[in-house]
Write a protein that holds these residues in place. Sequence first.
Motif, PDB file in Angstrom:
ATOM      1  N   SER A  22     -38.200 -24.899 136.380  1.00 27.75           N
ATOM      2  CA  SER A  22     -38.857 -25.593 135.054  1.00 27.75           C
ATOM      3  C   SER A  22     -40.214 -25.978 135.594  1.00 27.75           C
ATOM      4  CB  SER A  22     -38.072 -26.727 134.575  1.00 27.75           C
ATOM      5  OG  SER A  22     -37.806 -27.833 135.534  1.00 27.75           O
ATOM      6  N   GLY A  23     -40.346 -26.115 136.975  1.00 25.63           N
ATOM      7  CA  GLY A  23     -41.736 -26.281 137.492  1.00 25.63           C
ATOM      8  C   GLY A  23     -42.374 -25.420 137.853  1.00 25.63           C
ATOM      9  N   ASP A  24     -41.963 -23.951 137.600  1.00 29.14           N
ATOM     10  CA  ASP A  24     -42.647 -22.748 137.796  1.00 29.14           C
ATOM     11  C   ASP A  24     -42.634 -22.486 139.241  1.00 29.14           C
ATOM     12  OD1 ASP A  24     -45.160 -23.104 135.208  1.00 29.14           O
ATOM     13  OD2 ASP A  24     -43.280 -22.230 135.092  1.00 29.14           O
ATOM     14  N   ARG A  25     -41.759 -22.718 139.856  1.00 34.58           N
ATOM     15  CA  ARG A  25     -41.513 -22.372 141.223  1.00 34.58           C
ATOM     16  C   ARG A  25     -40.573 -21.025 141.054  1.00 34.58           C
ATOM     17  NH1 ARG A  25     -39.520 -27.194 145.188  1.00 34.58           N
ATOM     18  NH2 ARG A  25     -39.886 -25.507 146.700  1.00 34.58           N
ATOM     19  N   THR A  26     -41.065 -19.932 141.928  1.00 32.13           N
ATOM     20  CA  THR A  26     -40.421 -18.566 141.644  1.00 32.13           C
ATOM     21  C   THR A  26     -39.939 -18.217 143.128  1.00 32.13           C
ATOM     22  OG1 THR A  26     -42.498 -17.523 141.991  1.00 32.13           O
ATOM     23  CG2 THR A  26     -41.707 -17.997 139.753  1.00 32.13           C
ATOM     24  N   SER A  27     -38.878 -17.550 142.926  1.00 31.22           N
ATOM     25  CA  SER A  27     -38.263 -16.718 143.897  1.00 31.22           C
ATOM     26  C   SER A  27     -37.774 -15.457 143.692  1.00 31.22           C
ATOM     27  CB  SER A  27     -36.929 -17.573 144.605  1.00 31.22           C
ATOM     28  OG  SER A  27     -36.161 -17.703 143.719  1.00 31.22           O
ATOM     29  N   TYR A  28     -37.996 -14.388 144.783  1.00 32.86           N
ATOM     30  CA  TYR A  28     -37.679 -12.941 144.375  1.00 32.86           C
ATOM     31  C   TYR A  28     -36.756 -12.352 145.477  1.00 32.86           C
ATOM     32  CZ  TYR A  28     -41.613 -13.196 141.110  1.00 32.86           C
ATOM     33  OH  TYR A  28     -42.251 -13.484 139.967  1.00 32.86           O
ATOM     34  N   ALA A  29     -35.919 -11.457 145.051  1.00 37.37           N
ATOM     35  CA  ALA A  29     -35.125 -10.547 146.091  1.00 37.37           C
ATOM     36  C   ALA A  29     -36.335  -9.719 146.924  1.00 37.37           C
ATOM     37  CB  ALA A  29     -34.358  -9.796 145.299  1.00 37.37           C
ATOM     38  N   ASP A  30     -36.149  -9.534 147.959  1.00 29.84           N
ATOM     39  CA  ASP A  30     -36.972  -8.606 148.482  1.00 29.84           C
ATOM     40  C   ASP A  30     -37.249  -7.480 148.039  1.00 29.84           C
ATOM     41  OD1 ASP A  30     -36.045  -9.475 151.840  1.00 29.84           O
ATOM     42  OD2 ASP A  30     -37.213 -10.452 150.517  1.00 29.84           O
ATOM     43  N   SER A  31     -36.411  -6.622 147.325  1.00 30.85           N
ATOM     44  CA  SER A  31     -36.615  -5.702 146.521  1.00 30.85           C
ATOM     45  C   SER A  31     -37.330  -5.638 145.227  1.00 30.85           C
ATOM     46  CB  SER A  31     -35.116  -4.880 146.124  1.00 30.85           C
ATOM     47  OG  SER A  31     -34.572  -5.891 145.237  1.00 30.85           O
ATOM     48  N   ALA A  32     -37.571  -6.698 144.765  1.00 36.19           N
ATOM     49  CA  ALA A  32     -38.432  -6.938 143.614  1.00 36.19           C
ATOM     50  C   ALA A  32     -39.954  -7.739 143.995  1.00 36.19           C
ATOM     51  CB  ALA A  32     -37.754  -8.165 142.780  1.00 36.19           C
ATOM     52  N   LYS A  33     -39.967  -8.243 145.055  1.00 34.79           N
ATOM     53  CA  LYS A  33     -41.308  -8.508 145.416  1.00 34.79           C
ATOM     54  C   LYS A  33     -42.410  -7.533 145.307  1.00 34.79           C
ATOM     55  CE  LYS A  33     -39.544 -12.138 148.700  1.00 34.79           C
ATOM     56  NZ  LYS A  33     -39.496 -12.552 150.013  1.00 34.79           N
TER      57      LYS A  33
END
Length: 121
Positions: free
Chosen positions: A53-64
Motif C-alpha cells: 500500500s506504500g508502493d514498495r514493489t518487488s519482482y521475480a528475477d524473470s519479471a524484472k
Amino acid sequence: QVQLVESGGGLVQAGGSLRLSCAASGSIFSMYAMGWYRQAPGTERELVARITSGDRTSYADSAKGRFIISMDNAKRTVYLQMNSLEPEDTAVYYCQTTCSRRILGKVEDYWGQGTQVAVSS
C-alpha cells in the motif's frame, strides 16, 4: 468476504504485451499489499510481482525489466503490465491480496480465480 476479479489474460505472440487487472471488493478494512503469482502446468505457483500500500514493489528475477506492477489504492485495483512476453511466461496468473476485514482484525491472504496467459512462439 473478499472477492478478487482478474481480467486481461489471453493469447499473444512472443514479444507482445498484455495488461492484467485485478479488482478487490467486499468487506476490506485495510489492504496491505497486492500481488500477482503464476502457475504453469506441472510447476509450483510462484511470485511474479508484489506491491504494498506504500508502493514498495518487488519482482521475480524473470519479471524484472519486462513487467511493471502498479496499484490504484482508491479503486483497490492492481495492474500488471507485461512487455516482451516469452513462451516461458505462459501460465495461469493469480491475483492475491493481503488485508484485514476489520479494525485489529486478522491479516489474511485472498486469491482470485486466475486468468490464462498464453504466449506463442
